[in-house]
Scaffold this motif. Sequence first.
Motif, PDB file in Angstrom:
ATOM      1  N   GLU A 140     -25.959  30.475  19.351  1.00 51.08           N
ATOM      2  CA  GLU A 140     -25.975  29.038  19.558  1.00 51.08           C
ATOM      3  C   GLU A 140     -26.811  28.399  18.461  1.00 51.08           C
ATOM      4  OE1 GLU A 140     -25.974  26.753  23.621  1.00 51.08           O
ATOM      5  OE2 GLU A 140     -28.037  27.347  23.155  1.00 51.08           O
ATOM      6  N   ILE A 141     -26.452  27.168  18.105  1.00 47.72           N
ATOM      7  CA  ILE A 141     -27.259  26.388  17.173  1.00 47.72           C
ATOM      8  C   ILE A 141     -27.713  25.145  17.917  1.00 47.72           C
ATOM      9  CG2 ILE A 141     -27.349  25.140  14.985  1.00 47.72           C
ATOM     10  CD1 ILE A 141     -25.092  26.961  13.966  1.00 47.72           C
ATOM     11  N   TRP A 142     -29.017  24.921  17.930  1.00 42.64           N
ATOM     12  CA  TRP A 142     -29.571  23.717  18.531  1.00 42.64           C
ATOM     13  C   TRP A 142     -29.607  22.666  17.441  1.00 42.64           C
ATOM     14  CZ3 TRP A 142     -34.169  24.768  22.335  1.00 42.64           C
ATOM     15  CH2 TRP A 142     -33.753  25.685  23.315  1.00 42.64           C
ATOM     16  N   VAL A 143     -28.835  21.599  17.620  1.00 37.38           N
ATOM     17  CA  VAL A 143     -28.771  20.524  16.640  1.00 37.38           C
ATOM     18  C   VAL A 143     -29.585  19.346  17.162  1.00 37.38           C
ATOM     19  CG1 VAL A 143     -26.615  21.237  15.549  1.00 37.38           C
ATOM     20  CG2 VAL A 143     -26.525  19.775  17.555  1.00 37.38           C
ATOM     21  N   ILE A 144     -30.498  18.867  16.330  1.00 32.87           N
ATOM     22  CA  ILE A 144     -31.440  17.825  16.740  1.00 32.87           C
ATOM     23  C   ILE A 144     -31.365  16.660  15.763  1.00 32.87           C
ATOM     24  CG2 ILE A 144     -33.869  17.287  17.165  1.00 32.87           C
ATOM     25  CD1 ILE A 144     -34.253  20.346  17.621  1.00 32.87           C
ATOM     26  N   ALA A 145     -31.189  15.466  16.303  1.00 30.94           N
ATOM     27  CA  ALA A 145     -31.209  14.237  15.513  1.00 30.94           C
ATOM     28  C   ALA A 145     -31.219  13.053  16.471  1.00 30.94           C
ATOM     29  CB  ALA A 145     -30.003  14.157  14.577  1.00 30.94           C
ATOM     30  N   ARG A 146     -31.363  11.873  15.908  1.00 34.89           N
ATOM     31  CA  ARG A 146     -31.398  10.661  16.737  1.00 34.89           C
ATOM     32  C   ARG A 146     -30.006  10.180  17.102  1.00 34.89           C
ATOM     33  NH1 ARG A 146     -34.979   7.445  12.552  1.00 34.89           N
ATOM     34  NH2 ARG A 146     -33.283   8.328  11.373  1.00 34.89           N
ATOM     35  N   ARG A 147     -28.999  10.464  16.278  1.00 38.99           N
ATOM     36  CA  ARG A 147     -27.654   9.916  16.479  1.00 38.99           C
ATOM     37  C   ARG A 147     -26.754  10.911  17.208  1.00 38.99           C
ATOM     38  NH1 ARG A 147     -27.110   7.913  10.373  1.00 38.99           N
ATOM     39  NH2 ARG A 147     -28.037   9.963  10.109  1.00 38.99           N
ATOM     40  N   LYS A 148     -26.699  10.758  18.519  1.00 35.34           N
ATOM     41  CA  LYS A 148     -25.970  11.691  19.373  1.00 35.34           C
ATOM     42  C   LYS A 148     -24.484  11.784  19.027  1.00 35.34           C
ATOM     43  CE  LYS A 148     -25.250  13.000  24.146  1.00 35.34           C
ATOM     44  NZ  LYS A 148     -25.578  12.728  25.544  1.00 35.34           N
ATOM     45  N   GLU A 149     -23.859  10.652  18.718  1.00 38.00           N
ATOM     46  CA  GLU A 149     -22.418  10.664  18.443  1.00 38.00           C
ATOM     47  C   GLU A 149     -22.090  11.519  17.221  1.00 38.00           C
ATOM     48  OE1 GLU A 149     -24.285   7.399  16.192  1.00 38.00           O
ATOM     49  OE2 GLU A 149     -24.346   7.890  18.316  1.00 38.00           O
ATOM     50  N   ARG A 150     -22.968  11.538  16.235  1.00 41.95           N
ATOM     51  CA  ARG A 150     -22.738  12.382  15.055  1.00 41.95           C
ATOM     52  C   ARG A 150     -22.954  13.859  15.378  1.00 41.95           C
ATOM     53  NH1 ARG A 150     -24.560   9.571   9.464  1.00 41.95           N
ATOM     54  NH2 ARG A 150     -23.377   7.650   9.717  1.00 41.95           N
ATOM     55  N   LEU A 151     -23.890  14.145  16.250  1.00 42.63           N
ATOM     56  CA  LEU A 151     -24.107  15.530  16.663  1.00 42.63           C
ATOM     57  C   LEU A 151     -22.911  16.029  17.456  1.00 42.63           C
ATOM     58  CD1 LEU A 151     -27.847  15.381  17.773  1.00 42.63           C
ATOM     59  CD2 LEU A 151     -26.925  16.273  15.631  1.00 42.63           C
ATOM     60  N   GLU A 152     -22.400  15.196  18.359  1.00 43.25           N
ATOM     61  CA  GLU A 152     -21.230  15.565  19.166  1.00 43.25           C
ATOM     62  C   GLU A 152     -20.019  15.824  18.274  1.00 43.25           C
ATOM     63  OE1 GLU A 152     -21.065  16.270  22.347  1.00 43.25           O
ATOM     64  OE2 GLU A 152     -22.995  15.499  23.039  1.00 43.25           O
ATOM     65  N   ALA A 153     -19.883  15.053  17.190  1.00 44.17           N
ATOM     66  CA  ALA A 153     -18.763  15.228  16.270  1.00 44.17           C
ATOM     67  C   ALA A 153     -18.780  16.589  15.583  1.00 44.17           C
ATOM     68  CB  ALA A 153     -18.764  14.110  15.225  1.00 44.17           C
ATOM     69  N   LEU A 154     -19.954  17.183  15.459  1.00 37.35           N
ATOM     70  CA  LEU A 154     -20.064  18.513  14.835  1.00 37.35           C
ATOM     71  C   LEU A 154     -19.428  19.614  15.686  1.00 37.35           C
ATOM     72  CD1 LEU A 154     -23.658  18.668  13.325  1.00 37.35           C
ATOM     73  CD2 LEU A 154     -21.532  19.148  12.134  1.00 37.35           C
ATOM     74  N   LYS A 155     -19.343  19.401  16.985  1.00 38.83           N
ATOM     75  CA  LYS A 155     -18.834  20.437  17.889  1.00 38.83           C
ATOM     76  C   LYS A 155     -17.444  20.935  17.504  1.00 38.83           C
ATOM     77  CE  LYS A 155     -21.497  19.626  22.051  1.00 38.83           C
ATOM     78  NZ  LYS A 155     -21.446  19.252  23.472  1.00 38.83           N
ATOM     79  N   GLY A 156     -16.583  20.061  17.061  1.00 39.29           N
ATOM     80  CA  GLY A 156     -15.239  20.474  16.682  1.00 39.29           C
ATOM     81  C   GLY A 156     -15.138  21.057  15.289  1.00 39.29           C
ATOM     82  N   GLN A 157     -16.243  21.095  14.571  1.00 39.59           N
ATOM     83  CA  GLN A 157     -16.206  21.546  13.191  1.00 39.59           C
ATOM     84  C   GLN A 157     -16.789  22.931  12.966  1.00 39.59           C
ATOM     85  OE1 GLN A 157     -17.879  18.554  10.611  1.00 39.59           O
ATOM     86  NE2 GLN A 157     -16.990  16.916  11.814  1.00 39.59           N
ATOM     87  N   VAL A 158     -17.369  23.528  13.991  1.00 38.11           N
ATOM     88  CA  VAL A 158     -17.977  24.854  13.829  1.00 38.11           C
ATOM     89  C   VAL A 158     -17.556  25.785  14.970  1.00 38.11           C
ATOM     90  CG1 VAL A 158     -19.974  23.996  12.540  1.00 38.11           C
ATOM     91  CG2 VAL A 158     -20.106  24.149  15.004  1.00 38.11           C
ATOM     92  N   PRO A 159     -17.494  27.088  14.704  1.00 36.82           N
ATOM     93  CA  PRO A 159     -17.055  28.048  15.707  1.00 36.82           C
ATOM     94  C   PRO A 159     -18.180  28.594  16.590  1.00 36.82           C
ATOM     95  CG  PRO A 159     -17.318  29.154  13.633  1.00 36.82           C
ATOM     96  CD  PRO A 159     -17.618  27.701  13.378  1.00 36.82           C
ATOM     97  N   VAL A 160     -19.340  27.969  16.535  1.00 35.91           N
ATOM     98  CA  VAL A 160     -20.496  28.429  17.299  1.00 35.91           C
ATOM     99  C   VAL A 160     -20.839  27.355  18.326  1.00 35.91           C
ATOM    100  CG1 VAL A 160     -22.952  29.064  17.128  1.00 35.91           C
ATOM    101  CG2 VAL A 160     -21.383  29.712  15.320  1.00 35.91           C
ATOM    102  N   SER A 161     -21.333  27.776  19.471  1.00 30.85           N
ATOM    103  CA  SER A 161     -21.763  26.836  20.490  1.00 30.85           C
ATOM    104  C   SER A 161     -22.940  26.011  19.964  1.00 30.85           C
ATOM    105  CB  SER A 161     -22.186  27.605  21.740  1.00 30.85           C
ATOM    106  OG  SER A 161     -22.725  26.739  22.702  1.00 30.85           O
ATOM    107  N   LEU A 162     -22.882  24.695  20.184  1.00 24.35           N
ATOM    108  CA  LEU A 162     -23.960  23.807  19.771  1.00 24.35           C
ATOM    109  C   LEU A 162     -24.644  23.223  20.994  1.00 24.35           C
ATOM    110  CD1 LEU A 162     -22.329  21.727  16.870  1.00 24.35           C
ATOM    111  CD2 LEU A 162     -23.636  23.840  16.708  1.00 24.35           C
ATOM    112  N   LYS A 163     -25.953  23.219  20.971  1.00 24.51           N
ATOM    113  CA  LYS A 163     -26.732  22.529  22.000  1.00 24.51           C
ATOM    114  C   LYS A 163     -27.215  21.240  21.353  1.00 24.51           C
ATOM    115  CE  LYS A 163     -30.575  23.056  25.180  1.00 24.51           C
ATOM    116  NZ  LYS A 163     -30.010  23.544  26.433  1.00 24.51           N
ATOM    117  N   VAL A 164     -26.700  20.113  21.829  1.00 24.13           N
ATOM    118  CA  VAL A 164     -27.024  18.818  21.260  1.00 24.13           C
ATOM    119  C   VAL A 164     -28.287  18.273  21.912  1.00 24.13           C
ATOM    120  CG1 VAL A 164     -26.252  16.425  21.035  1.00 24.13           C
ATOM    121  CG2 VAL A 164     -24.634  18.296  20.654  1.00 24.13           C
TER     122      VAL A 164
END
Length: 133
Positions: free
Chosen positions: A59-83
């Motif tokens: 899993e990759i924990w992705v951290i930032a202020r802009r949630k919508e941009r973090l959510e958009a990453l989910k469809g671009q990588v083959p690993v589970s993301l924790k937003v």
Amino acid sequence: MKRKGAYVPGTITYKCIPTAVAGRQKGAAMKIAVVTGASSGMGREAVIQLADRFSGLEEIWVIARRKERLEALKGQVPVSLKVLCLDLAREADGEKLEQELKQQKPDVKILVNAAGYGRGGAGRGRGHGPGQL
């Protein structure tokens, strides 16, 4: 432009097989990467590269202020993301991250600290004259 080895949703040509999930022993900590500033720039690219190159990450924990941009990453990588929509400049958000780490107890294999901002122009004390670095 498609980059070599990049994950393309809906295809079966991706070579990274997440064997770590299936092979993890009961009670073993999840192997993760933590990327701050993951919504854009170097942080976003780090998420894509880590997912593409390190098959042992569960899993990759992705951290930032802009949630919508973090959510958009989910469809671009083959690993589970924790937003985690956090602003690490705020003490309360830093404490939220600390509590999440204590609760989940992951095995943090990689930390990419790309949060922050830069200013254009010459930096103070960073000249290129004789005797200066």
